[in-house]
Design a protein around this motif. Structure first.
Motif, PDB file in Angstrom:
ATOM      1  N   LYS A  54      -1.041  16.891  -2.017  1.00  0.00           N
ATOM      2  CA  LYS A  54      -0.583  17.006  -0.760  1.00  0.00           C
ATOM      3  C   LYS A  54      -1.974  16.739  -0.083  1.00  0.00           C
ATOM      4  CE  LYS A  54       1.741  20.688   1.011  1.00  0.00           C
ATOM      5  NZ  LYS A  54       1.982  21.938   1.312  1.00  0.00           N
ATOM      6  N   ILE A  55      -1.401  15.637   1.117  1.00  0.00           N
ATOM      7  CA  ILE A  55      -2.314  15.205   2.041  1.00  0.00           C
ATOM      8  C   ILE A  55      -3.347  16.425   2.580  1.00  0.00           C
ATOM      9  CG2 ILE A  55      -2.766  14.275   4.281  1.00  0.00           C
ATOM     10  CD1 ILE A  55      -1.109  11.946   3.388  1.00  0.00           C
ATOM     11  N   SER A  56      -2.669  17.326   2.885  1.00  0.00           N
ATOM     12  CA  SER A  56      -3.344  18.626   3.720  1.00  0.00           C
ATOM     13  C   SER A  56      -4.458  19.229   2.934  1.00  0.00           C
ATOM     14  CB  SER A  56      -2.177  19.406   4.386  1.00  0.00           C
ATOM     15  OG  SER A  56      -1.557  19.986   3.245  1.00  0.00           O
ATOM     16  N   LYS A  57      -4.341  19.096   1.557  1.00  0.00           N
ATOM     17  CA  LYS A  57      -5.008  19.878   0.652  1.00  0.00           C
ATOM     18  C   LYS A  57      -6.470  19.050   0.382  1.00  0.00           C
ATOM     19  CE  LYS A  57      -2.504  23.491   0.139  1.00  0.00           C
ATOM     20  NZ  LYS A  57      -2.756  24.514   0.778  1.00  0.00           N
ATOM     21  N   ILE A  58      -6.486  17.667   0.925  1.00  0.00           N
ATOM     22  CA  ILE A  58      -7.727  16.945   0.605  1.00  0.00           C
ATOM     23  C   ILE A  58      -8.675  16.805   1.734  1.00  0.00           C
ATOM     24  CG2 ILE A  58      -8.217  14.518   0.293  1.00  0.00           C
ATOM     25  CD1 ILE A  58      -5.378  14.023  -1.005  1.00  0.00           C
ATOM     26  N   ASN A  59      -9.814  17.220   1.169  1.00  0.00           N
ATOM     27  CA  ASN A  59     -10.824  17.396   2.311  1.00  0.00           C
ATOM     28  C   ASN A  59     -11.795  16.339   2.599  1.00  0.00           C
ATOM     29  OD1 ASN A  59     -10.036  20.307   2.678  1.00  0.00           O
ATOM     30  ND2 ASN A  59     -10.984  20.606   0.795  1.00  0.00           N
ATOM     31  N   LYS A  60     -11.324  15.181   2.489  1.00  0.00           N
ATOM     32  CA  LYS A  60     -12.418  13.982   2.621  1.00  0.00           C
ATOM     33  C   LYS A  60     -11.117  12.725   3.026  1.00  0.00           C
ATOM     34  CE  LYS A  60     -12.611  12.963  -2.228  1.00  0.00           C
ATOM     35  NZ  LYS A  60     -13.440  13.008  -3.387  1.00  0.00           N
ATOM     36  N   PRO A  61     -12.033  11.602   3.748  1.00  0.00           N
ATOM     37  CA  PRO A  61     -11.093  10.688   4.099  1.00  0.00           C
ATOM     38  C   PRO A  61     -10.159  10.127   2.906  1.00  0.00           C
ATOM     39  CG  PRO A  61     -13.156  10.482   4.931  1.00  0.00           C
ATOM     40  CD  PRO A  61     -13.404  11.324   3.962  1.00  0.00           C
ATOM     41  N   ILE A  62      -9.165   9.480   3.320  1.00  0.00           N
ATOM     42  CA  ILE A  62      -8.092   9.033   2.304  1.00  0.00           C
ATOM     43  C   ILE A  62      -8.019   7.516   2.578  1.00  0.00           C
ATOM     44  CG2 ILE A  62      -5.767   9.265   1.473  1.00  0.00           C
ATOM     45  CD1 ILE A  62      -5.863  12.231   2.691  1.00  0.00           C
ATOM     46  N   VAL A  63      -7.754   6.703   1.250  1.00  0.00           N
ATOM     47  CA  VAL A  63      -7.199   5.435   1.380  1.00  0.00           C
ATOM     48  C   VAL A  63      -5.636   5.685   0.753  1.00  0.00           C
ATOM     49  CG1 VAL A  63      -7.283   3.080   0.320  1.00  0.00           C
ATOM     50  CG2 VAL A  63      -9.126   4.450   1.174  1.00  0.00           C
ATOM     51  N   LEU A  64      -4.717   5.471   1.397  1.00  0.00           N
ATOM     52  CA  LEU A  64      -3.250   5.751   0.899  1.00  0.00           C
ATOM     53  C   LEU A  64      -2.745   4.321   0.767  1.00  0.00           C
ATOM     54  CD1 LEU A  64      -1.287   7.733   0.387  1.00  0.00           C
ATOM     55  CD2 LEU A  64      -0.393   7.786   2.739  1.00  0.00           C
ATOM     56  N   ASN A  65      -2.474   3.878  -0.587  1.00  0.00           N
ATOM     57  CA  ASN A  65      -2.067   2.477  -0.759  1.00  0.00           C
ATOM     58  C   ASN A  65      -0.625   2.320  -1.523  1.00  0.00           C
ATOM     59  OD1 ASN A  65      -2.075   0.192  -3.097  1.00  0.00           O
ATOM     60  ND2 ASN A  65      -3.154  -0.655  -1.168  1.00  0.00           N
ATOM     61  N   PHE A  66       0.376   1.908  -0.768  1.00  0.00           N
ATOM     62  CA  PHE A  66       1.626   1.301  -1.139  1.00  0.00           C
ATOM     63  C   PHE A  66       1.879   0.302  -2.152  1.00  0.00           C
ATOM     64  CE2 PHE A  66       1.923   4.664   2.274  1.00  0.00           C
ATOM     65  CZ  PHE A  66       2.863   5.594   1.742  1.00  0.00           C
ATOM     66  N   TRP A  67       2.534   0.530  -3.093  1.00  0.00           N
ATOM     67  CA  TRP A  67       2.509  -0.671  -4.217  1.00  0.00           C
ATOM     68  C   TRP A  67       3.563  -0.804  -5.205  1.00  0.00           C
ATOM     69  CZ3 TRP A  67       1.715  -0.400  -9.575  1.00  0.00           C
ATOM     70  CH2 TRP A  67       1.538   0.935  -9.811  1.00  0.00           C
ATOM     71  N   ALA A  68       3.849  -1.560  -5.865  1.00  0.00           N
ATOM     72  CA  ALA A  68       4.921  -1.770  -6.934  1.00  0.00           C
ATOM     73  C   ALA A  68       4.401  -2.579  -7.913  1.00  0.00           C
ATOM     74  CB  ALA A  68       6.233  -2.250  -6.307  1.00  0.00           C
ATOM     75  N   SER A  69       4.921  -2.337  -9.250  1.00  0.00           N
ATOM     76  CA  SER A  69       4.195  -3.178 -10.261  1.00  0.00           C
ATOM     77  C   SER A  69       4.732  -4.731 -10.251  1.00  0.00           C
ATOM     78  CB  SER A  69       4.875  -2.570 -11.615  1.00  0.00           C
ATOM     79  OG  SER A  69       6.150  -2.649 -11.720  1.00  0.00           O
ATOM     80  N   TRP A  70       5.980  -4.854  -9.701  1.00  0.00           N
ATOM     81  CA  TRP A  70       6.553  -6.179  -9.503  1.00  0.00           C
ATOM     82  C   TRP A  70       5.896  -7.009  -8.337  1.00  0.00           C
ATOM     83  CZ3 TRP A  70       8.515  -6.077  -5.060  1.00  0.00           C
ATOM     84  CH2 TRP A  70       8.929  -4.876  -4.381  1.00  0.00           C
ATOM     85  N   CYS A  71       4.886  -6.532  -7.519  1.00  0.00           N
ATOM     86  CA  CYS A  71       4.617  -7.036  -6.360  1.00  0.00           C
ATOM     87  C   CYS A  71       3.374  -7.858  -6.787  1.00  0.00           C
ATOM     88  CB  CYS A  71       4.187  -6.220  -5.468  1.00  0.00           C
ATOM     89  SG  CYS A  71       3.141  -6.567  -4.106  1.00  0.00           S
ATOM     90  N   GLY A  72       3.359  -9.265  -6.565  1.00  0.00           N
ATOM     91  CA  GLY A  72       2.549 -10.150  -6.807  1.00  0.00           C
ATOM     92  C   GLY A  72       1.229  -9.977  -5.972  1.00  0.00           C
ATOM     93  N   PRO A  73       1.280  -9.991  -4.582  1.00  0.00           N
ATOM     94  CA  PRO A  73      -0.141  -9.308  -4.008  1.00  0.00           C
ATOM     95  C   PRO A  73      -0.640  -7.999  -4.601  1.00  0.00           C
ATOM     96  CG  PRO A  73       1.755 -10.122  -2.578  1.00  0.00           C
ATOM     97  CD  PRO A  73       2.431  -9.911  -3.809  1.00  0.00           C
ATOM     98  N   CYS A  74       0.387  -7.171  -4.965  1.00  0.00           N
ATOM     99  CA  CYS A  74      -0.158  -5.766  -5.197  1.00  0.00           C
ATOM    100  C   CYS A  74      -0.982  -6.303  -6.662  1.00  0.00           C
ATOM    101  CB  CYS A  74       0.587  -4.745  -5.618  1.00  0.00           C
ATOM    102  SG  CYS A  74       1.748  -4.527  -4.067  1.00  0.00           S
ATOM    103  N   LYS A  75      -0.868  -7.096  -7.517  1.00  0.00           N
ATOM    104  CA  LYS A  75      -1.543  -7.495  -8.871  1.00  0.00           C
ATOM    105  C   LYS A  75      -2.834  -8.239  -8.255  1.00  0.00           C
ATOM    106  CE  LYS A  75       2.755  -8.039 -11.413  1.00  0.00           C
ATOM    107  NZ  LYS A  75       3.739  -9.142 -11.973  1.00  0.00           N
ATOM    108  N   ILE A  76      -2.673  -8.915  -7.321  1.00  0.00           N
ATOM    109  CA  ILE A  76      -4.253  -9.629  -6.792  1.00  0.00           C
ATOM    110  C   ILE A  76      -5.262  -8.447  -6.247  1.00  0.00           C
ATOM    111  CG2 ILE A  76      -5.009 -11.361  -5.349  1.00  0.00           C
ATOM    112  CD1 ILE A  76      -2.141 -12.920  -5.601  1.00  0.00           C
TER     113      ILE A  76
END
Length: 174
Positions: A54-76
């Motif tokens: 849960k975001i509210s339970k994290i006590n530091k800055p967050i990098v939240l990255n959305f991706w998929a296994s079939w996504c070419g740029p995600c692989k790079i």
């Protein structure tokens, strides 16, 4: 003449309402929107290793990255994301949100193994979190400060230097 004055008054009233609404929205720290300056929408997802996040339970800055296994740029982008996680994991929480509603779990696991993800991989199985964050392209990355406000939204592929700079800005509060 009276009609013109009436129209001008209505225009001023509507403009005042629009301005007031905009100021109220942006000044409220409790308003959540997937946009810079607003509080990050809450998420509660389960990771591949069956942990709840849960975001509210994290006590530091967050990098939240959305991706998929079939996504070419995600692989790079994956090796850079892994490297930044290894470098900053003590000061920044990295969360890799897989668009599982549009992916296959076996492919997700294969991707995680291939790119040696050590960061938490959260499963958005019904697509609600992607909808909540209005993710229209992947990869999409949200940088969220320790107070849970979105400070940057970046769509598309990132090089390692880009991640480095964004994380440095996130940590410095810029």
């Amino acid at each position: 003449m009276k009609r013109n004055i009436f129209i001008i008054i209505i225009i001023f009233v509507l403009a005042g309402i629009a301005l007031y609404t905009n100021v109220i929205d942006k000044s409220s720290t409790n308003v959540t929107r997937p946009e810079v300056g607003f509080k990050a929408p809450e998420i509660e997802l389960t990771s591949l290793d069956n942990q709840k996040y849960k975001i509210s339970k994290i006590n530091k800055p967050i990098v939240l990255n959305f991706w998929a296994s079939w996504c070419g740029p995600c692989k790079i982008e994956a090796p850079s994301l892994v490297k930044m996680h290894q470098k900053y994991k003590d000061r920044v929480e990295f969360l890799a949100v897989n668009l599982t509603a549009n992916d296959q779990l076996d492919n997700v696991k294969g991707f995680v193994e291939q790119y040696q993800f050590s960061l938490p991989v959260l499963l958005d199985q019904d697509g609600k979190v992607a909808d909540q964050y209005q993710v229209r392209a992947i990869p999409t990355t949200f940088l969220i400060d320790k107070d849970k406000h979105i400070v940057k939204v970046v769509k598309g592929l990132h090089k390692e230097e880009d991640f480095e700079q964004m994380i440095q800005e996130l940590l410095s509060g810029k």
